[in-house]
Design an enzyme around this catalytic site. Structure first.
Site, mmCIF file in Angstrom:
data_model
loop_
_atom_site.group_PDB
_atom_site.id
_atom_site.type_symbol
_atom_site.label_atom_id
_atom_site.label_comp_id
_atom_site.label_asym_id
_atom_site.label_seq_id
_atom_site.Cartn_x
_atom_site.Cartn_y
_atom_site.Cartn_z
ATOM 1 N N PRO A 80 6.199 139.504 99.536
ATOM 2 C CA PRO A 80 6.946 140.049 98.391
ATOM 3 C C PRO A 80 6.956 139.121 97.186
ATOM 4 O O PRO A 80 7.051 137.897 97.314
ATOM 5 C CB PRO A 80 8.353 140.246 98.959
ATOM 6 C CG PRO A 80 8.132 140.476 100.418
ATOM 7 C CD PRO A 80 6.986 139.577 100.780
ATOM 8 N N CYS A 81 6.894 139.745 96.005
ATOM 9 C CA CYS A 81 6.747 138.973 94.770
ATOM 10 C C CYS A 81 8.033 138.869 93.958
ATOM 11 O O CYS A 81 8.079 138.128 92.975
ATOM 12 C CB CYS A 81 5.673 139.613 93.894
ATOM 13 S SG CYS A 81 6.133 141.256 93.252
ATOM 14 N N GLN A 82 9.089 139.606 94.352
ATOM 15 C CA GLN A 82 10.242 139.746 93.463
ATOM 16 C C GLN A 82 10.814 138.417 92.988
ATOM 17 O O GLN A 82 11.176 138.266 91.815
ATOM 18 C CB GLN A 82 11.347 140.555 94.155
ATOM 19 C CG GLN A 82 11.042 142.035 94.292
ATOM 20 C CD GLN A 82 10.265 142.361 95.555
ATOM 21 O OE1 GLN A 82 9.646 141.497 96.172
ATOM 22 N NE2 GLN A 82 10.311 143.620 95.954
#
Length: 381
Positions: free
Chosen positions: A72-74
């Protein structure tokens, strides 16, 4: 046949990129909707819907040549809160990596590990997060390097992404896969700056991966547009006028110039919050007519959904980008089964990795590091 594990798999876009000559031994995603899409397209045998932190090596069958992780990049995104690898979402890199270390202890470490994320991973915490990832790879006995690849070379979508490729020390690397110095085509200034901040002992394991120039892209954004899409409708004249009213003078002038051409032109629009010139902020509609879509984003977390604008003289039409158009922008074929609900389909595409980028990396680096093995069927024959 080469084998791989697909972590944070989403709808299986890495799998689509690897193609039929690869055997997926295991896939994982914690989101039930994405896992359901994965099963709809690839079958249920390989997918485990679970938090990666709850997995053990007993869940991972056999010995995979490659582990792919689009974690995940958030928390690493420039639009995120800056938590980095300590964040709840991007921090899931660590339980994934603990699985890789456990596989190493069992003598089952993948020969190659590919990590994919946003380019914000290079600058997060002033490069410390990137250095931590490099340190993790080095400590586990991997040589490694990184590339920044924009999907715009392959599909009409501006989508630069970071790819870190680690390879076990014992794997033979052909001389043509590496080079002495960075190539500006694949090693951005931000990547080079992040590399320079990596501690010297770790930097000694660095590889400047060599990629050929991408093929000339033959498809434009207007080639992907549906006249009568499912799940979305063309806006009313009032709705279109409202969008035009959200444009500043620069973007209204773009529309006027296209109208003056008198031919059909297709553009894309994102709504963005901008300074209003009086100390406040206002939502603006910003359009582009360069035959390239803006980077797909997920509709959650306040990100706007991309619109399209079709202009032909005085006639102007607008609507949301359709789910199938979003899938096409990711390089998915039209036989890929999308979720029925608009937001679910758009989220699936916006969170994915562009299929032709995976294929390009597989063809020019990964498959050259991992010789093909006979499948069970081949051996039986």
């Amino acid at each position: 046949m080469r084998t791989f594990y697909e972590f944070f798999a989403g709808g299986g876009m890495a799998r689509a990129g690897f193609g039929d000559k690869w055997d997926c031994l295991f896939a994982n995603d914690f989101d039930p909707k994405k896992a359901s899409s994965y099963v709809s397209n690839w079958g249920s045998a390989d997918m485990v819907c679970s938090d990666v932190a709850k997995l053990t090596t007993e869940d991972l069958p056999s010995n995979a040549d490659v582990a792919w992780a689009s974690f995940p990049c958030q928390d690493l995104s420039l639009a995120g809160a800056g938590a980095g690898l300590k964040g709840e979402r991007s921090g899931t890199f660590w339980p994934f990596w603990n699985l890789m270390l456990s596989l190493k202890d069992e003598g089952r470490a993948p020969k190659v590990v590919v990590l994919e994320n946003v380019c914000g991973a290079l600058t997060s915490h002033d490069g410390k997060d990137f250095s931590e990832i490099c340190s993790a790879l080095s400590s586990a006995g991997y040589k490694f390097g990184a590339l920044v690849i924009d999907a715009v070379h392959f599909v009409p979508q501006s989508r630069p992404r970071l790819f870190i490729i680690g390879v076990e020390q014992k794997v033979n690397i052909a001389p043509d896969l590496t080079m002495q110095n960075p190539n500006p085509a694949w090693h951005s200034p931000a990547l080079i700056k992040a590399y320079e901040k990596v501690p010297s002992p770790i930097k000694s394991q660095w590889i400047w991966w060599n990629l050929p120039n991408p093929p000339l892209r033959e498809i434009n954004f207007s080639d992907l547009i549906e006249e009568n899409p499912n799940n979305v409708s063309w806006h009313s004249r009032i709705e279109t006028e409202k969008i035009l009213g959200m444009m500043n003078n620069l973007h209204r002038e773009k529309v006027r110039r296209v109208q003056d051409l008198g031919v059909l032109k297709v553009g894309t629009i994102y709504k963005r919050t901008r300074p209003d010139g009086y100390g406040g902020r206002v939502q603006r509609a910003e359009v582009r007519f360069d035959e390239i879509a803006g980077c797909l984003r997920t509709p959650s977390g306040g990100s706007s959904r991309q619109l399209i604008m079709v202009v032909e003289g005085e006639n102007i039409r607008t609507r949301l980008l359709s789910p199938r158009e979003a899938a096409r922008l990711m390089g998915l074929s039209d036989d890929y089964c999308l979720p029925e609900k608009y937001n679910d389909a758009y989220h699936l595409a916006g969170d994915g990795v562009a299929v032709p980028v995976v294929r390009f990396l597989a063809e020019h680096i990964v498959e050259k590091l991992v010789p093909s093995r006979l499948s069970t069927t081949d051996r039986a024959a």
